[in-house]
Design a protein around this motif. Structure first.
Motif, mmCIF file in Angstrom:
data_model
loop_
_atom_site.group_PDB
_atom_site.id
_atom_site.type_symbol
_atom_site.label_atom_id
_atom_site.label_comp_id
_atom_site.label_asym_id
_atom_site.label_seq_id
_atom_site.Cartn_x
_atom_site.Cartn_y
_atom_site.Cartn_z
ATOM 1 N N TYR B 355 -73.133 6.260 -30.319
ATOM 2 C CA TYR B 355 -72.309 6.618 -31.562
ATOM 3 C C TYR B 355 -71.407 7.926 -30.832
ATOM 4 O O TYR B 355 -71.877 8.951 -30.237
ATOM 5 C CB TYR B 355 -73.187 7.366 -32.425
ATOM 6 C CG TYR B 355 -74.274 6.278 -32.948
ATOM 7 C CD1 TYR B 355 -73.784 5.393 -34.070
ATOM 8 C CD2 TYR B 355 -75.422 6.064 -32.544
ATOM 9 C CE1 TYR B 355 -74.602 4.500 -34.549
ATOM 10 C CE2 TYR B 355 -76.514 5.070 -33.270
ATOM 11 C CZ TYR B 355 -75.731 4.361 -34.031
ATOM 12 O OH TYR B 355 -76.673 3.432 -34.747
ATOM 13 N N GLU B 367 -77.319 11.241 -44.802
ATOM 14 C CA GLU B 367 -77.204 9.812 -45.099
ATOM 15 C C GLU B 367 -76.552 8.944 -43.908
ATOM 16 O O GLU B 367 -77.211 8.088 -43.548
ATOM 17 C CB GLU B 367 -76.002 9.748 -46.106
ATOM 18 C CG GLU B 367 -76.535 10.106 -47.663
ATOM 19 C CD GLU B 367 -78.121 9.535 -47.890
ATOM 20 O OE1 GLU B 367 -78.132 8.308 -47.814
ATOM 21 O OE2 GLU B 367 -78.923 10.281 -48.305
ATOM 22 N N HIS B 368 -75.690 9.970 -43.252
ATOM 23 C CA HIS B 368 -75.215 9.257 -42.110
ATOM 24 C C HIS B 368 -76.367 8.993 -41.000
ATOM 25 O O HIS B 368 -76.577 8.008 -40.110
ATOM 26 C CB HIS B 368 -74.142 10.146 -41.290
ATOM 27 C CG HIS B 368 -72.894 10.022 -41.979
ATOM 28 N ND1 HIS B 368 -72.250 11.326 -41.970
ATOM 29 C CD2 HIS B 368 -71.975 9.177 -42.613
ATOM 30 C CE1 HIS B 368 -71.070 10.964 -42.878
ATOM 31 N NE2 HIS B 368 -71.025 9.611 -42.864
ATOM 32 N N LYS B 370 -79.448 8.891 -41.514
ATOM 33 C CA LYS B 370 -80.469 7.613 -42.183
ATOM 34 C C LYS B 370 -79.967 6.390 -41.784
ATOM 35 O O LYS B 370 -80.688 5.319 -41.356
ATOM 36 C CB LYS B 370 -80.497 7.815 -43.682
ATOM 37 C CG LYS B 370 -81.682 8.639 -44.054
ATOM 38 C CD LYS B 370 -81.802 8.659 -45.528
ATOM 39 C CE LYS B 370 -82.324 10.066 -45.943
ATOM 40 N NZ LYS B 370 -81.960 10.323 -47.567
ATOM 41 N N GLY B 371 -78.663 6.487 -41.880
ATOM 42 C CA GLY B 371 -77.958 5.203 -41.501
ATOM 43 C C GLY B 371 -78.046 4.712 -40.160
ATOM 44 O O GLY B 371 -78.227 3.316 -39.742
ATOM 45 N N VAL B 372 -78.054 5.633 -39.293
ATOM 46 C CA VAL B 372 -78.243 5.529 -37.856
ATOM 47 C C VAL B 372 -79.538 5.058 -37.626
ATOM 48 O O VAL B 372 -80.087 3.931 -36.881
ATOM 49 C CB VAL B 372 -78.250 6.584 -36.811
ATOM 50 C CG1 VAL B 372 -78.884 6.586 -35.644
ATOM 51 C CG2 VAL B 372 -76.544 7.005 -37.081
ATOM 52 N N GLU B 374 -81.489 3.272 -39.912
ATOM 53 C CA GLU B 374 -81.417 1.879 -40.204
ATOM 54 C C GLU B 374 -80.860 1.036 -39.322
ATOM 55 O O GLU B 374 -81.611 -0.014 -38.959
ATOM 56 C CB GLU B 374 -80.837 1.755 -41.646
ATOM 57 C CG GLU B 374 -81.256 2.099 -42.670
ATOM 58 C CD GLU B 374 -82.873 1.645 -42.968
ATOM 59 O OE1 GLU B 374 -82.854 0.634 -43.257
ATOM 60 O OE2 GLU B 374 -83.680 2.619 -43.206
ATOM 61 N N GLU B 375 -79.707 1.512 -38.477
ATOM 62 C CA GLU B 375 -79.200 0.451 -37.911
ATOM 63 C C GLU B 375 -80.034 0.219 -36.235
ATOM 64 O O GLU B 375 -80.211 -0.701 -35.716
ATOM 65 C CB GLU B 375 -77.961 1.037 -37.232
ATOM 66 C CG GLU B 375 -76.772 0.238 -36.585
ATOM 67 C CD GLU B 375 -75.453 0.663 -36.811
ATOM 68 O OE1 GLU B 375 -74.743 -0.008 -37.158
ATOM 69 O OE2 GLU B 375 -75.272 1.922 -36.320
ATOM 70 N N GLU B 378 -82.351 -2.293 -36.910
ATOM 71 C CA GLU B 378 -81.733 -3.720 -37.042
ATOM 72 C C GLU B 378 -81.580 -4.077 -35.361
ATOM 73 O O GLU B 378 -81.438 -5.339 -34.860
ATOM 74 C CB GLU B 378 -80.126 -3.721 -37.672
ATOM 75 C CG GLU B 378 -80.251 -3.406 -39.066
ATOM 76 C CD GLU B 378 -78.797 -3.414 -39.524
ATOM 77 O OE1 GLU B 378 -77.762 -3.571 -38.752
ATOM 78 O OE2 GLU B 378 -78.851 -2.680 -40.606
ATOM 79 N N LYS B 389 -70.202 2.832 -31.707
ATOM 80 C CA LYS B 389 -70.059 3.033 -33.209
ATOM 81 C C LYS B 389 -69.404 4.450 -33.547
ATOM 82 O O LYS B 389 -69.944 5.443 -32.905
ATOM 83 C CB LYS B 389 -71.180 2.756 -34.036
ATOM 84 C CG LYS B 389 -71.762 1.406 -33.702
ATOM 85 C CD LYS B 389 -71.274 0.491 -34.682
ATOM 86 C CE LYS B 389 -72.078 0.437 -35.808
ATOM 87 N NZ LYS B 389 -71.588 -0.854 -36.820
ATOM 88 N N ILE B 391 -69.114 7.079 -36.294
ATOM 89 C CA ILE B 391 -69.717 7.475 -37.540
ATOM 90 C C ILE B 391 -68.946 8.195 -38.450
ATOM 91 O O ILE B 391 -68.181 9.351 -38.275
ATOM 92 C CB ILE B 391 -70.966 8.298 -37.467
ATOM 93 C CG1 ILE B 391 -72.294 7.723 -36.434
ATOM 94 C CG2 ILE B 391 -71.627 8.756 -38.906
ATOM 95 C CD1 ILE B 391 -73.307 8.780 -36.173
#
Ligand SMILES: Cc1ncc(C[n+]2csc(CCOP(=O)(O)OP(=O)(O)O)c2C)c(N)n1
Ligand code: SF4
Lengths: 311, 395
Positions: B355, B367-368, B370-372, B374-375, B378, B389, B391
């Motif tokens: 990133y 939030e960012h 947390k998104g990481v 999550e990713e 995946e 990526k 951010i």
């Protein structure tokens, strides 16, 4: 203060033989004179250039005094730091000796890329002697033009071509810039006039503040002159009015060489140097005229300044 | 005995200036640049009021600042300076010379973006531009760490087996201008901790003249550089030892990395500086929900503490590496390259996702991060990373 030749001869060499400057290079002669003139121990900073590379090829060194080289454009800033450390230690009683500080740079390292650092160091008032050994081009990289190169001179970046015959611009007047910059003692010297040069160095080192000396330094390689001509060339420069010997102490001008019968013809100086050979050809008469006018203007300025500041 | 210090509220830059004041270096040469200016300003005040005995050299550029620091350090002085961004970039030439000459200069850097476009806010492009200059690079998460790192920096730099310059970074504006509670050391404790500096060589030793910065050709240049490389490699245990000693004194222990719930973590985020504070909050929150997440903070980037990093990451499933600098033309940032190539030889290794974030002061929020995480989950399912990526950028 007076210079005594016998006393000087007894002093040890501070720039020893065995360095690898070209035969007949003005720089080594000048450095020996400067270091020999110093009455106190000195620490030297040196900018990148012929003097630096040829005297310190590891594991050898020609320097018998503490010496530092850091880069091309910053010997004035480097010596500022050394001098600041000295003041810090003096204040704290960690050092007793009376030490002087000298920076040596070529004309590239002072007129051009090093001008900002030099100007800053002088403005801040560091007690150091800033010396330009001025051979009028970047010699170490192979004779390129500098701000000190005179009008019309051949260099490898101002070649004498069929359309542009040598450097189109006149040389910058760094010495006057240093006066305006507020250096406490400013001078021009030549190794041909050794006593004058050494007295100037002593004065500069005994000045409580920044001082600057612009010293004419011959370069047989770059000027296309014989190896054994260094001092004669330097003398010719003074006698033809190409290089004026003068000093400015606290704003007061003093011209140290004024020929009673006027200067010798400039041609005498030009004709013995390969870098000016093309200037003497008829098609370049105009540039030669300009060259002479440049010198005349510098000289008249000096005469006026001497008169004005000694009233 | 651990000292319990007085506490004050103070901004990051002021904390840096205060630490330098307590060190009272022999020489400080500096030039102002946002967001580091206050360090120089504050320090000049100390000088003007006689609170330090330092020779302050207010140079005309950063190039000259580093040059004067080099001269002063070569003369045997204890030396410091501060800069950021374009200032650090202007020093580039001299950074290499300072480290190659083995001069223990300490420099604070309020990390900031590089032009163009001109931007005064925080990212790590300046420090990463200086990555290969042979300086020890320490990054500070918050105001307390700036202060603590500066004292350690002097100890590390001046250690007889190191003798290298040290850069103490912290995030421009984010940390440089944020006011936090700082626990102080007394001047006497600082003095005792950093000790007296005894240089090995000095230009002012006129009876033993030395030549510094000579010309070295192909027959010796390489050996100089390798000696320098060994010196910085060997500084790692010394950095750790100093961090431990500092902890014994203050209760605030420092290591080259900081592992935050990494031991049993499946998903780990790696970051430096203030972002670690943000990531820590996210890890706490997700851990409470029973998720096996962790944070690896890189405190010392040069020398890169590879063994420690490998040890912290080797059992993770997916690792997200957060780089706060731009490397146009490459497929990831410097931190990613460092970690992934360092772990390449391992048979079992995590999947790594690169990133780039926060350029020019762009916010990085919980939030960012947390998104990481999550990713990263995946990616585990997909079995392969997604490529670089960015951010929080509008693409
Ligand atoms: C930043 C930088 N630019 C260019 C150079 C290449 N360079 C080294 S010495 C030199 C010229 C030196 O000229 P001068 O100062 O007149 O001294 P001289 O060689 O004539 O003694 C140049 C251009 C360098 N070392 N550093
Ligand atoms: S090139 Fe010129 S300045 Fe350089 S060492 Fe040779 S004579 Fe001296």
């Amino acid at each position: 203060m007076a210079i005594n030749l016998r006393e000087l001869a007894l002093k040890g060499e501070k720039l020893t033989s065995g360095h690898r400057l070209c035969a007949g290079c003005g720089a080594s002669i000048i450095v020996r004179m400067v270091l020999n003139a110093a009455e106190q121990p000195v620490v030297v900073a040196n900018a990148t250039g012929c003097l630096e590379v040829a005297t310190t090829i590891f594991p050898y060194t020609a320097w018998n005094v503490p010496w530092i080289h850091s880069a091309f454009e910053n010997s004035a800033a480097t010596i500022s730091g050394v001098e600041a450390a000295y003041r810090a230690f003096k204040k704290k009683g960690k050092i007793q000796e009376d030490i002087r500080f000298i920076s040596f740079s070529g004309d590239g390292g002072t007129y051009d890329i090093g001008l900002q650092a030099l100007s800053g160091a002088i403005e801040r008032g560091h007690r150091a002697l800033f010396i330009c050994y001025n051979n009028e081009a970047y010699m170490n990289t192979g004779i390129q033009r500098s701000g000190a190169t005179p009008r019309g001179a051949f260099t490898t970046t101002s070649p004498a071509g069929s359309v542009i015959p040598g450097k189109p611009q006149k040389r910058k007047n760094l010495t006057e810039m240093m006066v305006a910059n507020g250096a406490k003692y400013v001078a021009q010297a030549s190794p041909s006039h050794w006593r004058d040069l050494m007295e100037k160095v002593r004065k500069a080192l005994n000045t409580d503040g920044p001082s600057f000396i612009n010293i004419y330094s011959t370069c047989p390689r770059g000027w296309r002159t014989p190896d054994n001509s260094a001092i004669n060339m330097a003398r010719l420069a003074v006698e033809t009015g190409v290089w004026h010997l003068y000093e400015v102490e606290d704003g007061k001008y003093k011209i140290n060489y004024k020929p009673a019968k006027g200067f010798k013809p400039v041609e005498e100086y030009l004709k013995v140097q390969g870098r000016f050979a093309h200037l003497l050809r008829p098609e370049n008469a105009e540039i030669l005229e300009e060259f002479k006018k440049d010198l005349q203007r510098e000289w008249e300025h000096l005469l006026r300044m001497e008169e004005a500041t000694n009233k | 005995m651990k000292v319990k210090g007085r506490k004050i509220a103070i901004e990051g830059n002021e904390a840096a200036a205060l630490a330098l004041k307590q060190v009272n270096p022999d020489v400080v040469a500096a030039y102002p640049i946002t967001p580091s200016t206050e360090v120089v300003q504050k320090f000049s005040e100390y000088v003007a009021n006689g609170e330090v005995t330092t020779e302050f050299v207010p140079v005309e550029s950063e190039h000259s600042a580093m040059s004067a620091c080099i001269g002063a350090s070569a003369a045997g002085a204890r030396v410091a300076t501060s800069t950021a961004s374009q200032g650090l970039a202007l020093m580039w030439e001299m950074l290499y010379i300072a480290s190659s000459m083995r001069l223990p200069i300490v420099m604070t850097v309020a990390n900031r973006a590089l032009s163009a476009p001109i931007n005064i806010h925080g990212d790590h492009s300046d420090a990463m531009g200086a990555r290969d200059a042979g300086w020890i690079q320490i990054f500070s998460e918050n105001v307390q760490e700036i202060y603590d790192n500066i004292f350690q920096a002097f100890r590390i730099a001046e250690h007889p087996d190191v003798r290298l310059p040290v850069m103490v970074g912290y995030d421009g504006f984010i940390t440089s201008h944020s006011e936090e509670i700082l626990e102080l050391l007394e001047d006497e404790e600082v003095k005792r901790f950093i000790g007296e500096y005894k240089p090995k060589f000095s230009l002012l030793d006129i009876n033993n003249p030395i030549t510094m910065g000579p010309l070295a050709l192909f027959d010796s240049y390489f050996e100089f550089k390798v000696a320098q490389a060994y010196a910085i490699e060997n500084s790692l245990p010394i950095i750790k030892k100093v961090g431990k000693e500092f902890g014994d004194l203050t209760g605030r222990y420092y290591d080259v990395i900081e592992k935050y719930y990494t031991d049993d973590a499946d998903y780990i985020v790696v970051a430096m500086s203030s972002t670690c504070g943000t990531a820590r909050v996210v890890v706490d929150e997700l851990r409470e929900k029973g998720e096996k997440v962790g944070l690896l903070k890189i405190r010392v980037f040069r020398p890169f503490p590879l063994e420690d990093v490998v040890d912290a990451l080797k059992n993770a499933k997916v690792v997200g590496v957060l780089d706060r600098s731009m490397v146009p033309g490459s497929f990831a940032g410097p931190l990613y390259h460092e970690i992934t190539s360092g772990m390449y030889h391992l048979e079992k290794r995590p999947v790594f996702q690169p990133y780039v974030y926060g350029l020019g002061g762009r916010d990085i929020t919980t939030e960012h991060i947390k998104g990481v995480f999550e990713e990263l989950k995946e990616i585990e399912k997909a079995g392969k990373p997604k490529g670089l990526k960015y951010i929080g950028v509008r693409e």
